[in-house]
Design a protein around this motif. Structure first.
Motif, PDB file in Angstrom:
ATOM      1  N   PRO A 128       2.361  80.971  67.706  1.00 32.67           N
ATOM      2  CA  PRO A 128       2.944  79.622  67.712  1.00 32.67           C
ATOM      3  C   PRO A 128       4.168  79.542  66.809  1.00 32.67           C
ATOM      4  N   ASN A 129       4.128  80.321  65.716  1.00 29.94           N
ATOM      5  CA  ASN A 129       5.248  80.407  64.785  1.00 29.94           C
ATOM      6  C   ASN A 129       5.435  81.876  64.430  1.00 29.94           C
ATOM      7  N   VAL A 130       6.524  82.459  64.891  1.00 29.41           N
ATOM      8  CA  VAL A 130       6.719  83.893  64.709  1.00 29.41           C
ATOM      9  C   VAL A 130       6.840  84.277  63.239  1.00 29.41           C
ATOM     10  N   TYR A 131       7.135  83.299  62.385  1.00 27.21           N
ATOM     11  CA  TYR A 131       7.254  83.578  60.946  1.00 27.21           C
ATOM     12  C   TYR A 131       5.911  83.486  60.235  1.00 27.21           C
ATOM     13  N   GLU A 132       4.861  83.294  61.004  1.00 33.49           N
ATOM     14  CA  GLU A 132       3.493  83.347  60.475  1.00 33.49           C
ATOM     15  C   GLU A 132       2.786  84.512  61.168  1.00 33.49           C
ATOM     16  N   PRO A 133       3.011  85.726  60.682  1.00 30.18           N
ATOM     17  CA  PRO A 133       2.573  86.932  61.404  1.00 30.18           C
ATOM     18  C   PRO A 133       1.070  87.103  61.543  1.00 30.18           C
TER      19      PRO A 133
ATOM     20  N   HIS B 225      -2.349  91.079  62.015  1.00 31.93           N
ATOM     21  CA  HIS B 225      -1.124  90.805  61.265  1.00 31.93           C
ATOM     22  C   HIS B 225      -0.023  91.593  61.961  1.00 31.93           C
ATOM     23  N   ARG B 226       1.055  90.932  62.326  1.00 37.90           N
ATOM     24  CA  ARG B 226       2.101  91.566  63.129  1.00 37.90           C
ATOM     25  C   ARG B 226       2.911  92.554  62.289  1.00 37.90           C
ATOM     26  N   LYS B 227       2.400  93.796  62.248  1.00 40.18           N
ATOM     27  CA  LYS B 227       3.081  94.910  61.605  1.00 40.18           C
ATOM     28  C   LYS B 227       2.939  96.135  62.512  1.00 40.18           C
TER      29      LYS B 227
END
Length: 329
Positions: A10-15, A56-58
């Motif tokens: 929903p918010n790409v800056y909240e991985p 977690h988007r890593k």
């Protein structure tokens, strides 16, 4: 019907704020083509063809990828254009790249989704092509990089260079959805799936061969340099024998020296091969050859296996011997 997994942000800056869904490719197209209000790009919902653990988007958390996504941004300018006249009588140039690629995918019946990206315009098409993978791919240990680069290579060889960037192969990359405007487009193409993993293996093998070739070329340059130091640079007085040893090595390892030899002995150069020089043993020239690039083979060959060779292999000579025999040393 086969299902795939996607990660929604929903918010790409909240991985870590990830929603994971199982979808068919048709359901995924419904998600992509949904009518969305235009807001600031950073506020648009984003998605990723990868599932993560922990969530977690890593890149190091990437577990499996389910889609191949090619971002077509045409940084060198539109590929296919056409001039049209507007209702006001103005002549403008429109970009037809999206149409051309969509048409070709439909013609070849390749299963894919196309959709315009946030910054797409009719004058400069920017869009994504999404392909379903035949199997989920674990992108660790550099497995994904050759697969992605093979896909970009396929894109460029099929249409044109400069459509996409080969370096953007991060498996954790998220893609923004697009707002529904009068220039938004999304298309679904039925058809066969491309085996990107197989193309990646082929790309990796070509890379290995190219690296091995460069390694051999480097070794040859070092060998020529070593011979020059030992026979020329390292001597206060260079004798004929010193010069002869160096020329023998030069002809064995250096492309330009071998090309010069080909010219001197009357060979015909065809690609990497020099053909048609006279064999000093059988005095025939219809089956003689050698390779200009010494990484292929350093010797010169006479292909008369039965009469000039040992009935199993061609007779071969060092290039230095041939140069000396015909008086070109």
């Amino acid at each position: 019907m086969k299902e795939y997994k996607i990660s929604i942000f929903p918010n790409v800056y909240e991985p870590s704020n990830i929603f994971e869904y199982d979808v068919t490719f048709e359901q995924f197209f419904t998600f992509i083509s949904k009518k969305r209000k235009k807001v600031n790009k950073k506020e648009m919902v984003a998605w990723c063809p990868t599932v993560f653990y922990p969530q977690h988007r890593k890149a190091e958390h990437a577990q499996y990828m389910y889609f191949m996504v090619l971002d077509v941004d045409q940084k060198d300018g539109p590929l296919y254009t056409q001039k049209v006249r507007t209702k006001k009588g103005e002549v403008i140039t429109i970009d037809l790249t999206y149409n051309y690629i969509l048409r070709d995918l439909q013609h070849n019946q390749i299963n894919a989704i196309l959709h315009t990206s946030y910054s797409h315009t009719d004058q400069h098409n920017k869009f994504r092509i999404i392909f379903p993978l035949m199997h989920p791919i674990n992108p660790t240990n550099d497995k994904w990089k050759p697969i992605y680069r093979a896909a970009v290579e396929w894109l460029h060889s099929t249409w044109s260079e400069g459509l996409s960037d080969k370096s953007t192969c991060d498996p954790s990359r998220a893609f923004y959805t697009s707002p529904f405007t009068d220039q938004f487009r999304a298309d679904y193409v039925e058809g066969k799936k491309i085996d990107w993993e197989e193309k990646g293996d082929e790309y990796k093998e070509r890379e290995r061969i190219e690296q091995e070739k460069k390694r051999k070329e480097h070794e040859l340059r070092l060998a020529v340099r070593k011979s020059h130091v030992e026979n020329i640079d390292g001597k206060k007085q260079v004798t004929f024998s010193d010069h002869r040893r160096y020329i023998y090595d030069l002809l064995k390892y250096d492309y330009n020296a071998r090309l010069s030899l080909a010219s001197k002995i009357g060979a015909t150069v065809i690609g990497n091969r020099a053909e048609g020089w006279t064999c000093p043993c059988c005095l025939r020239s219809d089956a003689t050859y050698f390779y200009l690039n010494p990484t292929t083979a350093t010797s010169l060959f006479c292909g008369h296996v039965n009469s000039c060779g040992d009935k199993k292999r061609p007779r071969y000579f060092t290039p230095g011997y041939i140069a000396e025999f015909y008086g070109y040393l």
